[in-house]
Design a protein around this motif. Structure first.
Motif, PDB file in Angstrom:
ATOM      1  N   ALA A  78      58.509 -10.513  11.687  1.00  0.00           N
ATOM      2  CA  ALA A  78      58.212  -9.757  12.818  1.00  0.00           C
ATOM      3  C   ALA A  78      58.800  -8.483  12.771  1.00  0.00           C
ATOM      4  CB  ALA A  78      58.850 -10.567  13.903  1.00  0.00           C
TER       5      ALA A  78
ATOM      6  N   GLY B  99      53.106  -2.541  24.679  1.00  0.00           N
ATOM      7  CA  GLY B  99      52.642  -4.119  25.153  1.00  0.00           C
ATOM      8  C   GLY B  99      53.125  -5.145  24.200  1.00  0.00           C
ATOM      9  N   PRO B 100      52.965  -6.271  24.685  1.00  0.00           N
ATOM     10  CA  PRO B 100      53.478  -7.519  23.752  1.00  0.00           C
ATOM     11  C   PRO B 100      52.880  -7.769  22.551  1.00  0.00           C
ATOM     12  CG  PRO B 100      52.683  -8.287  25.543  1.00  0.00           C
ATOM     13  CD  PRO B 100      52.732  -6.660  25.838  1.00  0.00           C
ATOM     14  N   GLY B 101      51.824  -7.281  22.608  1.00  0.00           N
ATOM     15  CA  GLY B 101      50.733  -7.250  21.417  1.00  0.00           C
ATOM     16  C   GLY B 101      50.897  -6.294  20.100  1.00  0.00           C
ATOM     17  N   TYR B 102      51.746  -5.292  20.652  1.00  0.00           N
ATOM     18  CA  TYR B 102      51.824  -4.176  19.376  1.00  0.00           C
ATOM     19  C   TYR B 102      53.501  -3.998  19.381  1.00  0.00           C
ATOM     20  CZ  TYR B 102      50.590  -0.679  16.088  1.00  0.00           C
ATOM     21  OH  TYR B 102      50.308   0.041  14.801  1.00  0.00           O
ATOM     22  N   GLU B 103      54.054  -4.665  18.861  1.00  0.00           N
ATOM     23  CA  GLU B 103      55.749  -4.279  18.761  1.00  0.00           C
ATOM     24  C   GLU B 103      55.985  -3.332  17.540  1.00  0.00           C
ATOM     25  OE1 GLU B 103      59.736  -6.952  19.430  1.00  0.00           O
ATOM     26  OE2 GLU B 103      58.394  -7.360  17.916  1.00  0.00           O
TER      27      GLU B 103
ATOM     28  N   ALA C 240      56.789  -4.890  12.621  1.00  0.00           N
ATOM     29  CA  ALA C 240      57.013  -3.918  13.435  1.00  0.00           C
ATOM     30  C   ALA C 240      57.204  -2.510  12.790  1.00  0.00           C
ATOM     31  CB  ALA C 240      58.450  -4.310  14.501  1.00  0.00           C
TER      32      ALA C 240
ATOM     33  N   GLN D 286      44.674  -1.360  28.448  1.00  0.00           N
ATOM     34  CA  GLN D 286      45.337  -2.431  28.083  1.00  0.00           C
ATOM     35  C   GLN D 286      46.634  -1.903  27.307  1.00  0.00           C
ATOM     36  OE1 GLN D 286      43.877  -5.604  25.822  1.00  0.00           O
ATOM     37  NE2 GLN D 286      45.191  -6.969  26.922  1.00  0.00           N
TER      38      GLN D 286
ATOM     39  N   THR E  13      58.828   2.017  25.260  1.00  0.00           N
ATOM     40  CA  THR E  13      59.560   0.784  26.433  1.00  0.00           C
ATOM     41  C   THR E  13      58.256   0.547  27.561  1.00  0.00           C
ATOM     42  OG1 THR E  13      61.404   1.636  25.851  1.00  0.00           O
ATOM     43  CG2 THR E  13      61.221  -0.067  27.522  1.00  0.00           C
TER      44      THR E  13
ATOM     45  N   SER F  56      65.971  -4.871  20.845  1.00  0.00           N
ATOM     46  CA  SER F  56      66.045  -5.944  21.565  1.00  0.00           C
ATOM     47  C   SER F  56      66.979  -6.891  20.615  1.00  0.00           C
ATOM     48  CB  SER F  56      64.734  -6.740  21.581  1.00  0.00           C
ATOM     49  OG  SER F  56      64.093  -6.772  20.387  1.00  0.00           O
TER      50      SER F  56
ATOM     51  N   GLY G 198      49.055  -1.380  24.447  1.00  0.00           N
ATOM     52  CA  GLY G 198      49.134  -1.870  23.246  1.00  0.00           C
ATOM     53  C   GLY G 198      49.089  -0.675  22.353  1.00  0.00           C
TER      54      GLY G 198
ATOM     55  N   ARG H 145      61.935  -3.095  18.671  1.00  0.00           N
ATOM     56  CA  ARG H 145      62.332  -4.313  17.880  1.00  0.00           C
ATOM     57  C   ARG H 145      63.831  -4.318  17.937  1.00  0.00           C
ATOM     58  NH1 ARG H 145      61.003  -9.465  17.200  1.00  0.00           N
ATOM     59  NH2 ARG H 145      62.715 -10.011  15.850  1.00  0.00           N
TER      60      ARG H 145
END
Lengths: 256, 373
Positions: free
Chosen positions: A54, A207-211, A58, A124, A203, A219, A126, A216
């Motif tokens: 992950a 979107g969740p699809g493109y971190e 990222a 959307q 932030t 978090s 992302g 990263r």
């Protein structure tokens, strides 16, 4: 006495600036599990970092975003700067001040308004929304860098090119662009770094699809400080040092 | 003289409502060296920029050898410009600067190479082809700028104060160089300058401009010896003005009272009548300084003397405060040829060397002369 005082003051300032960075670099090679003790040299956190899929994803996402945002904003920015420099048109002053507004306004305002806009238009969240947002806040920096270069530009050069038989387009390609190349590269690098470490705007519009990397890390840190972050920080430090040297090299070369 | 190459017809131009050129007509002959001379702000650079195509005239037209140029963009005009500060492309070598124009014409590589090297040889820079402009001296940059313009073999070369950035000595050398180039190439030169000495020594013809209007068009000699008006007389060279009053007009001559001195002068070209005021112009080298006891001349005293090597320049103040400039060659046979300050003398001239101009209501002094036109 006075000299001793000023020396130690200076030392203190530099210590404050660089000790944390130094600690981070040293502890990225620490073999211990926690950041409080020294357990010998090791590359385990680098292994862990690159083993974290992950995280690697990222990193690539961030690089790709920064690259595309810097490139797109440089393209638009150069054209904007040329237009502002060469032509007189209605609303020129307005356009000029709008660029400054984007640069001066608090990032949070930009973030909220961009989010509202994207939701309204139905984009959307992302990669695409991130790109649009990053281009928006990079653009003024590119324009201002290029404009500064153009303001010191000899107005006779384009005329000389035209006089020698170059069309307006050929003149721009062979004389104008080479002349502003250093500013163009500097603007691109500026955009690249701005995009790479942006947190606030990303932030909101990410979107969740493109971190991306900053989010990263953010978090990860919230859950608890992992030594992996040290390794990542060191890599980023080396990378930004390299970019800094590159931009300096370009500047020095252009002055010759 | 010769065939007309470039013809300007009724050309006018205003910037933001302020007129710069006023309905100007000018014919430039094929092969001549024409100079546009005038103080800064007289419109000479604007006129040159209109010829080059960087500015559009508000009215009027330009015709080059029968072809209408007025609406043609600069890149399609068969003429080239040498800019005031050379405007060399800083990121290109000397070779690439000179080759630029030929590359734009899409000439084959071998031809470009041959022509570039030829022209670099002509300006004696063949060994500097690989240098960048900032590695050259001012004079060398100047020569690159000329080479870059003439390599295209233009019909007409426009030069915008090309020597103003050079020091005096280099300037003199380049003046000679430019004249030589113009003779060798046979290209028509239109040269802009505010330096009257440069204009006189280089040109076939001089155009004296003031406030966008042509004051005089003639050979350097005509402009210097027979100025059309007070402005030209003042701007081109040093001049002494004496107020005169016509006492009688005869068939071929004129009796004029010059500050109490009765002189017989030749009839001027303009209409004159008895009792009229005229200006009697005399160049400093036409003035004769005589001893205080001489019956001729106007009495005065020497207030300044400048030794100039080949000449002795002195300023003589007349009784009414008028200052007269005299420039005399040394007389080898006269050991006493020199003055002391305050020495009383008389000022005169050889009859026939004067030049008459009608009295002008406003005889404004020429504007400030500075670097940019």
């Amino acid at each position: 006495m006075n000299r001793w005082l000023s020396r130690s003051y200076l030392t203190l300032v530099y210590l404050l600036l660089y000790v944390p960075i130094l600690v981070l670099v040293v502890f990225s090679f620490n073999d211990a599990r926690t950041g409080y003790e020294w357990g010998g040299l090791s590359l385990r956190w680098y292994h862990a970092l690159f083993g974290n899929r992950a995280m690697v994803q990222a990193m690539w996402n961030s690089l790709w975003l920064a690259l595309s945002a810097a490139t797109v904003s440089t393209l638009i920015g150069v054209l904007t700067a040329l237009a502002l420099h060469r032509y007189r048109f209605r609303g020129k002053q307005l356009l000029n001040s709008m660029l400054f507004i984007v640069m001066m306004s608090p990032e949070i305002v930009l973030a909220i308004s961009l989010l509202a806009l994207f939701l309204l238009v139905g984009i959307q969240l992302g990669y695409f929304s991130l790109l649009l947002a990053h281009v928006t806040f990079c653009l003024p920096f590119v324009v201002i860098t290029v404009m500064a270069r153009l303001s010191g530009f000899d107005e006779r050069l384009p005329e000389a090119a035209r006089d020698l038989g170059a069309s307006d387009f050929t003149m721009t390609r062979t004389v104008l662009i080479p002349a502003i190349m250093p500013a163009l590269l500097a603007g691109w690098l500026l955009g690249f770094t701005l995009s790479l470490d942006d947190v606030v705007v990303s932030t909101f519009v990410g979107g969740p699809g493109y971190e991306i990397l900053p989010l990263r890390i953010y978090s990860m840190v919230r859950v608890g400080l992992k030594p992996e972050v040290n390794a990542l920080g060191t890599l980023l430090l080396v990378f930004s040092l390299f970019m800094l040297m590159l931009s300096q090299w370009i500047l020095i070369r252009s002055k010759r | 003289m010769l065939q007309t190459l470039l013809s300007l017809d009724n050309v006018s131009k205003a910037f933001d409502g302020k007129p710069v050129l006023a309905a100007l007509d000018l014919d430039i002959c094929d092969g001549e060296f024409l100079t546009l001379l005038g103080p800064s702000g007289c419109g000479k650079t604007t006129l040159l920029r209109i010829m080059a195509g960087f500015e559009q005239p508000d009215t009027g037209s330009l015709t080059l050898a029968g072809e209408d140029l007025t609406r043609l963009p600069p890149e399609r005009r068969p003429l080239n410009t040498v800019f005031q500060n050379y405007a060399l492309f800083p990121h290109m070598s000397v070779y690439d600067n000179v080759a630029y124009g030929l590359k734009m014409e899409k000439r084959p590589r071998e031809e470009i190479h041959k022509r570039v090297m030829e022209v670099l040889e002509m300006v004696q820079l063949q060994n500097f082809a690989r240098r960048k402009p900032h590695q050259l001296s001012g004079g060398q940059q100047q020569r690159v700028a000329i080479a870059r313009a003439v390599v295209k073999r233009p019909r007409l070369l426009l030069l915008d104060e090309p020597l103003s950035a050079l020091d005096y000595k280099l300037r003199r050398t380049m003046q000679g160089e430019l004249k030589r180039l113009q003779r060798e190439l046979g290209i028509t030169f239109v040269f802009v300058t505010h330096d009257q000495e440069e204009a006189l020594s280089m040109s076939d013809r001089v155009v004296v401009l003031r406030d966008g209007e042509i004051q005089q068009l003639g050979t350097p000699r005509e402009v210097y010896e027979r100025p059309a008006n007070l402005f030209t007389a003042r701007f081109v060279g040093e001049t002494n003005f004496f107020p005169g009053r016509i006492t009688s007009v005869e068939a071929a001559r004129l009796r004029v009272d010059v500050m109490g001195l009765e002189r017989t002068l030749q009839l001027p070209r303009f209409e004159v009548s008895e009792g009229e005021s005229v200006n009697v112009l005399l160049r400093p080298e036409d003035i004769r300084v005589l001893g205080p006891d001489d019956p001729q001349g106007l009495p005065g005293k020497v207030i300044e003397r400048n030794y100039k090597g080949s000449t002795l320049d002195s300023v003589i103040e007349l009784a009414d405060g008028t200052q007269v400039l005299a420039s005399e060659f040394f007389d080898e046979d006269d050991p006493a040829f020199d003055y002391n300050l305050g020495e009383p003398v008389r000022v005169s001239w050889v009859d026939g060397w004067e030049w008459l101009l009608p009295e002008e209501s406003v005889a404004a002094a020429p504007g400030d002369v500075d670097e940019d036109g």
